[in-house]
Design a protein around this motif. Sequence first.
Motif, PDB file in Angstrom:
ATOM      1  N   LEU A 127      10.783  -0.928  50.921  1.00 37.92           N
ATOM      2  CA  LEU A 127      10.982  -2.250  50.339  1.00 37.92           C
ATOM      3  C   LEU A 127      12.226  -2.334  49.472  1.00 37.92           C
ATOM      4  N   SER A 128      12.958  -3.400  49.635  1.00 40.28           N
ATOM      5  CA  SER A 128      14.093  -3.655  48.755  1.00 40.28           C
ATOM      6  C   SER A 128      13.549  -4.103  47.409  1.00 40.28           C
ATOM      7  N   PRO A 129      14.315  -3.957  46.335  1.00 41.97           N
ATOM      8  CA  PRO A 129      13.818  -4.365  45.009  1.00 41.97           C
ATOM      9  C   PRO A 129      13.329  -5.809  44.967  1.00 41.97           C
ATOM     10  N   SER A 130      14.079  -6.722  45.572  1.00 38.58           N
ATOM     11  CA  SER A 130      13.685  -8.135  45.501  1.00 38.58           C
ATOM     12  C   SER A 130      12.383  -8.389  46.249  1.00 38.58           C
ATOM     13  N   VAL A 131      12.237  -7.775  47.407  1.00 33.94           N
ATOM     14  CA  VAL A 131      11.001  -7.941  48.179  1.00 33.94           C
ATOM     15  C   VAL A 131       9.847  -7.250  47.472  1.00 33.94           C
ATOM     16  N   THR A 132      10.111  -6.081  46.895  1.00 38.38           N
ATOM     17  CA  THR A 132       9.072  -5.366  46.149  1.00 38.38           C
ATOM     18  C   THR A 132       8.506  -6.249  45.054  1.00 38.38           C
ATOM     19  N   ASN A 173      17.144   4.054  41.160  1.00 38.13           N
ATOM     20  CA  ASN A 173      17.381   5.149  40.218  1.00 38.13           C
ATOM     21  C   ASN A 173      18.664   4.936  39.423  1.00 38.13           C
ATOM     22  N   GLU A 174      19.688   4.440  40.093  1.00 39.79           N
ATOM     23  CA  GLU A 174      20.964   4.195  39.424  1.00 39.79           C
ATOM     24  C   GLU A 174      20.816   3.112  38.357  1.00 39.79           C
ATOM     25  N   GLU A 175      20.051   2.062  38.672  1.00 40.66           N
ATOM     26  CA  GLU A 175      19.836   0.985  37.706  1.00 40.66           C
ATOM     27  C   GLU A 175      18.987   1.458  36.526  1.00 40.66           C
ATOM     28  N   ILE A 176      18.004   2.306  36.817  1.00 42.48           N
ATOM     29  CA  ILE A 176      17.183   2.873  35.750  1.00 42.48           C
ATOM     30  C   ILE A 176      18.051   3.726  34.831  1.00 42.48           C
ATOM     31  N   ALA A 177      18.927   4.525  35.437  1.00 41.29           N
ATOM     32  CA  ALA A 177      19.828   5.374  34.653  1.00 41.29           C
ATOM     33  C   ALA A 177      20.690   4.528  33.724  1.00 41.29           C
ATOM     34  N   LEU A 180      18.538   3.097  30.802  1.00 43.88           N
ATOM     35  CA  LEU A 180      18.103   4.085  29.817  1.00 43.88           C
ATOM     36  C   LEU A 180      19.247   4.945  29.278  1.00 43.88           C
ATOM     37  N   VAL A 181      20.436   4.719  29.822  1.00 42.48           N
ATOM     38  CA  VAL A 181      21.621   5.488  29.430  1.00 42.48           C
ATOM     39  C   VAL A 181      21.381   6.985  29.651  1.00 42.48           C
ATOM     40  N   VAL A 182      20.982   7.323  30.873  1.00 37.47           N
ATOM     41  CA  VAL A 182      20.833   8.717  31.291  1.00 37.47           C
ATOM     42  C   VAL A 182      21.530   8.857  32.645  1.00 37.47           C
ATOM     43  N   SER A 183      21.635  10.067  33.150  1.00 39.71           N
ATOM     44  CA  SER A 183      22.273  10.269  34.443  1.00 39.71           C
ATOM     45  C   SER A 183      21.321   9.868  35.564  1.00 39.71           C
ATOM     46  N   PRO A 184      21.847   9.480  36.743  1.00 34.09           N
ATOM     47  CA  PRO A 184      20.987   9.164  37.882  1.00 34.09           C
ATOM     48  C   PRO A 184      20.076  10.331  38.252  1.00 34.09           C
ATOM     49  N   VAL A 191      11.299   9.877  37.916  1.00 37.67           N
ATOM     50  CA  VAL A 191      10.559   9.175  38.969  1.00 37.67           C
ATOM     51  C   VAL A 191       9.732  10.172  39.776  1.00 37.67           C
ATOM     52  N   SER A 192      10.331  11.275  40.145  1.00 34.73           N
ATOM     53  CA  SER A 192       9.633  12.286  40.947  1.00 34.73           C
ATOM     54  C   SER A 192       8.438  12.858  40.209  1.00 34.73           C
ATOM     55  N   ARG A 193       8.616  13.151  38.923  1.00 40.48           N
ATOM     56  CA  ARG A 193       7.510  13.708  38.137  1.00 40.48           C
ATOM     57  C   ARG A 193       6.373  12.707  37.989  1.00 40.48           C
ATOM     58  N   ALA A 194       6.721  11.441  37.792  1.00 42.83           N
ATOM     59  CA  ALA A 194       5.693  10.403  37.681  1.00 42.83           C
ATOM     60  C   ALA A 194       4.925  10.251  38.986  1.00 42.83           C
ATOM     61  N   MET A 195       5.638  10.328  40.099  1.00 38.98           N
ATOM     62  CA  MET A 195       4.974  10.222  41.400  1.00 38.98           C
ATOM     63  C   MET A 195       3.979  11.355  41.608  1.00 38.98           C
ATOM     64  N   VAL A 196       4.376  12.568  41.221  1.00 39.90           N
ATOM     65  CA  VAL A 196       3.489  13.721  41.368  1.00 39.90           C
ATOM     66  C   VAL A 196       2.256  13.554  40.484  1.00 39.90           C
ATOM     67  N   LYS A 197       2.454  13.171  39.246  1.00 44.58           N
ATOM     68  CA  LYS A 197       1.332  13.035  38.304  1.00 44.58           C
ATOM     69  C   LYS A 197       0.357  11.939  38.731  1.00 44.58           C
ATOM     70  N   LEU A 198       0.889  10.846  39.298  1.00 44.81           N
ATOM     71  CA  LEU A 198       0.031   9.720  39.684  1.00 44.81           C
ATOM     72  C   LEU A 198      -0.450   9.808  41.131  1.00 44.81           C
TER      73      LEU A 198
END
Length: 218
Positions: A127-132, A173-177, A180-184, A191-198
């Motif tokens: 899904l694209s962000p807008s459709v999501t 991911n780039e937009e999140i970076a 939050l002013v962090v690297s991509p 994101v990966s860690r959250a996916m694993v935990k959930l």
Amino acid sequence: MIGVLIADDQDLVRLGLSALIGSEDDMRVVGEAADGLAAVAVARETHPDVVLMDVRMPGIDGIEATRRLTADATMSGTRVIVLTTFELDEYVFDALRHGASGFLTKDTKPAEMLRAIRLVAEGEALLSPSVTRRVVREFATRPSRARKPHPRLDTLTDRETEVVALVGEGLSNEEIAGRLVVSPATARTHVSRAMVKLGARDRAQLVVFAYQSGLVDP
């Protein structure tokens, strides 16, 4: 080689998709099914990389077939793309909730269909962000769908919770970076860690969890 299973009760649709996929050097059709029960059986036999799953089929529908496949530990490498007639089909949210990696309308252009298969085969959400945002907001906020926090939500760090909320807003991911002013790479790690935990199969399901848990305002 990407193995694709085509599940649709219309002969003409299966024939057209089979011809399209068969014309590509990096894809092959590993099986076909005309109903939901057959789709599950053939998938378990052939272990395709991607299933093109029609929503409305006899026997069991595409939603239940998707649920059975994504709940099967032996099918963890298989991704499901739901095929629907309308972009805001009433079943789309249920498909995402049960582990589908995204959806396509049946009038999708051939080149876009092929791109989608490759994308999902690589483990990305379709899904694209807008459709999501539009699809999940439409169905997650209906009165009949009460919000219920994910049972493992409290295992996330504050930053991971924040990242899940941003994924729910449809940010890449780039937009999140950037937000939050962090690297991509750091955003991708969160994101990966959250996916694993959930226990999210992919980004599409993470979006659903974000809405169900009330992390994103409708």
